[in-house]
Design an enzyme around this catalytic site. Structure first.
Site, PDB file in Angstrom:
ATOM      1  N   GLN A 185      -3.279 -34.643  27.294  1.00  0.00           N
ATOM      2  CA  GLN A 185      -4.378 -35.608  27.318  1.00  0.00           C
ATOM      3  C   GLN A 185      -3.921 -36.890  27.983  1.00  0.00           C
ATOM      4  O   GLN A 185      -2.796 -37.329  27.802  1.00  0.00           O
ATOM      5  CB  GLN A 185      -4.832 -35.930  25.903  1.00  0.00           C
ATOM      6  CG  GLN A 185      -5.732 -37.165  25.874  1.00  0.00           C
ATOM      7  CD  GLN A 185      -6.446 -37.343  24.577  1.00  0.00           C
ATOM      8  OE1 GLN A 185      -7.079 -36.426  24.089  1.00  0.00           O
ATOM      9  NE2 GLN A 185      -6.367 -38.538  24.022  1.00  0.00           N
ATOM     10  N   THR A 186      -4.827 -37.503  28.746  1.00  0.00           N
ATOM     11  CA  THR A 186      -4.453 -38.776  29.354  1.00  0.00           C
ATOM     12  C   THR A 186      -5.669 -39.644  29.589  1.00  0.00           C
ATOM     13  O   THR A 186      -6.781 -39.163  29.760  1.00  0.00           O
ATOM     14  CB  THR A 186      -3.703 -38.546  30.681  1.00  0.00           C
ATOM     15  OG1 THR A 186      -3.190 -39.796  31.152  1.00  0.00           O
ATOM     16  CG2 THR A 186      -4.624 -37.941  31.736  1.00  0.00           C
ATOM     17  N   ARG A 187      -5.435 -40.945  29.585  1.00  0.00           N
ATOM     18  CA  ARG A 187      -6.401 -41.956  30.026  1.00  0.00           C
ATOM     19  C   ARG A 187      -5.724 -42.865  31.048  1.00  0.00           C
ATOM     20  O   ARG A 187      -6.177 -43.979  31.295  1.00  0.00           O
ATOM     21  CB  ARG A 187      -6.885 -42.790  28.828  1.00  0.00           C
ATOM     22  CG  ARG A 187      -7.691 -42.010  27.808  1.00  0.00           C
ATOM     23  CD  ARG A 187      -8.086 -42.881  26.618  1.00  0.00           C
ATOM     24  NE  ARG A 187      -6.926 -43.263  25.823  1.00  0.00           N
ATOM     25  CZ  ARG A 187      -6.499 -44.513  25.658  1.00  0.00           C
ATOM     26  NH1 ARG A 187      -7.124 -45.499  26.255  1.00  0.00           N
ATOM     27  NH2 ARG A 187      -5.451 -44.759  24.913  1.00  0.00           N
ATOM     28  N   ASN A 188      -4.622 -42.360  31.646  1.00  0.00           N
ATOM     29  CA  ASN A 188      -3.817 -43.190  32.528  1.00  0.00           C
ATOM     30  C   ASN A 188      -3.553 -42.511  33.862  1.00  0.00           C
ATOM     31  O   ASN A 188      -3.597 -41.283  33.980  1.00  0.00           O
ATOM     32  CB  ASN A 188      -2.469 -43.522  31.862  1.00  0.00           C
ATOM     33  CG  ASN A 188      -2.625 -44.469  30.698  1.00  0.00           C
ATOM     34  OD1 ASN A 188      -3.085 -45.597  30.861  1.00  0.00           O
ATOM     35  ND2 ASN A 188      -2.250 -44.024  29.511  1.00  0.00           N
ATOM     36  N   ARG A 291       4.355 -40.630  22.045  1.00  0.00           N
ATOM     37  CA  ARG A 291       4.391 -41.869  21.263  1.00  0.00           C
ATOM     38  C   ARG A 291       3.006 -42.518  21.258  1.00  0.00           C
ATOM     39  O   ARG A 291       2.317 -42.561  22.277  1.00  0.00           O
ATOM     40  CB  ARG A 291       5.418 -42.829  21.874  1.00  0.00           C
ATOM     41  CG  ARG A 291       5.505 -44.188  21.205  1.00  0.00           C
ATOM     42  CD  ARG A 291       6.427 -45.096  21.988  1.00  0.00           C
ATOM     43  NE  ARG A 291       6.359 -46.481  21.504  1.00  0.00           N
ATOM     44  CZ  ARG A 291       7.189 -47.003  20.614  1.00  0.00           C
ATOM     45  NH1 ARG A 291       8.164 -46.262  20.118  1.00  0.00           N
ATOM     46  NH2 ARG A 291       7.069 -48.258  20.236  1.00  0.00           N
ATOM     47  N   ASP A 292       2.588 -43.031  20.095  1.00  0.00           N
ATOM     48  CA  ASP A 292       1.343 -43.796  19.946  1.00  0.00           C
ATOM     49  C   ASP A 292       0.111 -43.021  20.406  1.00  0.00           C
ATOM     50  O   ASP A 292      -0.825 -43.604  20.956  1.00  0.00           O
ATOM     51  CB  ASP A 292       1.420 -45.118  20.720  1.00  0.00           C
ATOM     52  CG  ASP A 292       2.401 -46.096  20.099  1.00  0.00           C
ATOM     53  OD1 ASP A 292       2.510 -46.102  18.855  1.00  0.00           O
ATOM     54  OD2 ASP A 292       3.055 -46.840  20.843  1.00  0.00           O
ATOM     55  N   HIS A 293       0.092 -41.726  20.173  1.00  0.00           N
ATOM     56  CA  HIS A 293      -1.059 -40.939  20.601  1.00  0.00           C
ATOM     57  C   HIS A 293      -2.324 -41.449  19.908  1.00  0.00           C
ATOM     58  O   HIS A 293      -2.408 -41.500  18.683  1.00  0.00           O
ATOM     59  CB  HIS A 293      -0.866 -39.458  20.279  1.00  0.00           C
ATOM     60  CG  HIS A 293      -1.955 -38.587  20.801  1.00  0.00           C
ATOM     61  ND1 HIS A 293      -1.864 -37.925  22.007  1.00  0.00           N
ATOM     62  CD2 HIS A 293      -3.179 -38.286  20.310  1.00  0.00           C
ATOM     63  CE1 HIS A 293      -2.978 -37.247  22.224  1.00  0.00           C
ATOM     64  NE2 HIS A 293      -3.794 -37.462  21.199  1.00  0.00           N
TER      65      HIS A 293
END
Length: 411
Positions: A185-188, A291-293
């Site tokens: 998953q990504t938003r970056n 980290r920090d998902h």
């Protein structure tokens, strides 16, 4: 009718005059996204918006009343005047941007303690938390019922190339010959640290399969939804991940790119569970959690999204989590490492999001060990073409961006 709705309702809602006879409710973007996601099965086993019992069970136990794991309430809120016009048993119509979208048979109208919902789901009532702010801003009443899409969304330009329903995901995986699929998953926009995460996860998921045959795939599933000022623009995220593969850094034989419509709640560990459920519905067998998902600020510990899976019975999940720690580039090793594999702490070069953003804003080409040049070039092209000169979300972008999808008129 789309998805799993009941024929007897949809057959009556085939013409615009039929739709206009219903009580019509204009929905905001978040609800439009959720209606589409429910209808296509991204949020299975949900078939609509939750009733009181379902909401309370999810808030208190992270389970639906039938015992199925589900961590975040999915609710439809109406104000008092809207709710007064709706009776249990009514069929109501939803419009989005003035166009017909879906219908719902009202099951129940109810109220719920929004403060309790926020505290249980997000572990805080601090309104600075975006999920808490969203929850406390819900209208006075909630309405439950199964939803049925009556209008197929037509995705625009960039997005149409990457839209796949859950069924289409599974069919794609079968055509690729993949026996295992690891979701990323990504938003970056991808830097080389993300590239490392994907490749490491591929090896972890490929355990037990021959490495000389591409029987394991990587699904990069981008979250497309609500944007905050300073986020990467959606078009840049999709196109730069495509550029990473087009340039050959990850083989097309083991990589596919798609997106899910979802407005992030930033619920940390609870949202990690929801993401696992969504990617199970897509046909994935493994899911990367770093980290920090799904976290925000300092509301959750760095690896709290990892820890929650130890509290979940394996029988409740049909997907295997792959836990990955924070990584960095080590000049002495000449590779990307993490704090367990390498002891060169004083020399490590972390993939700082703020540092990368400042480099991009200054239009300085990052080194190849930070971001691939082909990715950077596409990022800058996307900024000019879609972001009004910047790859980061601005007020101008929010006001003028192209719609993700369009809805036609019913005949």
């Amino acid at each position: 009718m789309i998805g799993h709705g009941k024929i007897e309702i949809s057959e009556r809602i085939t013409k615009i005059n039929d739709f206009k006879e219903l009580k019509l409710v204009e929905v905001k973007r978040q609800l439009a996204h959720e209606i589409i996601s429910i209808s296509y099965g991204f949020l299975s086993p949900l078939r609509g918006f939750m009733n009181y019992e379902e909401v309370d069970n999810v808030v208190e136990e992270m389970r639906l009343p039938n015992g199925v794991l589900w961590p975040i309430p999915i609710v439809l809120d109406l104000n008092e005047s809207e709710a007064e016009e709706v009776k249990e048993g009514d069929v109501i119509g939803f419009t989005y941007m003035g166009k017909p979208l879906a219908v719902m048979r009202v099951e129940e109208k109810f109220s719920y303690d929004k403060g309790k919902m926020a505290e249980k789901v997000y572990k805080t009532r601090d309104v600075k938390h975006p999920g808490v702010k969203r929850t406390l801003s819900y209208k006075e009443k909630f309405v439950s019922g199964e939803v049925y899409l009556v209008n197929v969304p037509k995705f625009t330009s960039v997005y149409s190339d990457f839209w796949l329903t859950p069924r289409q995901h599974r069919e794609l995986f079968e055509r690729m010959g993949w026996k295992k699929v690891v979701a990323f998953q990504t938003r970056n926009v991808p830097h080389t640290g993300h590239e490392y995460l994907m490749k490491f996860a591929w090896f972890a998921a490929n355990d037990g399969l021959r490495v000389d045959e591409p029987r394991t795939g990587i699904l990069v599933n981008v979250v497309i939804g609500e944007k905050r000022i300073g986020d990467y623009i959606d078009e840049a995220i999709l196109l730069t991940h495509k550029a990473l593969v087009d340039a050959g850094y990850i083989s097309k034989r083991v990589h596919k790119l798609s997106f899910t419509l979802w407005d992030m709640r930033y619920a940390g560990p609870r949202e990690a569970l929801l993401h696992a459920i969504i990617r199970t519905n897509l046909g994935c067998t493994h899911h990367v959690f770093g980290r920090d998902h799904a976290g925000v600020g300092n509301y959750y510990s760095p690896y709290e999204a990892h820890e929650i899976f130890s509290k979940i019975n394996e029988d409740d999940l049909l997907i295997k989590p792959v836990f990955i720690r924070e990584n960095y580039y080590c000049p002495k090793c000449g590779t990307i490492e993490n704090d367990i594999l390498c002891d060169h702490d004083s020399d490590k070069q972390e993939f700082s999001g703020s540092l990368i953003r400042s480099i991009i804003l200054d239009e300085v080409r990052p080194t190849k060990m930070v971001m691939r040049p082909e990715v950077y070039d596409v990022l800058m092209e996307s900024a000019k073409k879609y972001g009004f000169g910047t790859p980061f979300v601005t007020e101008e972008y929010l006001n003028r961006r192209e719609s993700i999808f369009e809805l036609g008129d019913l005949q």
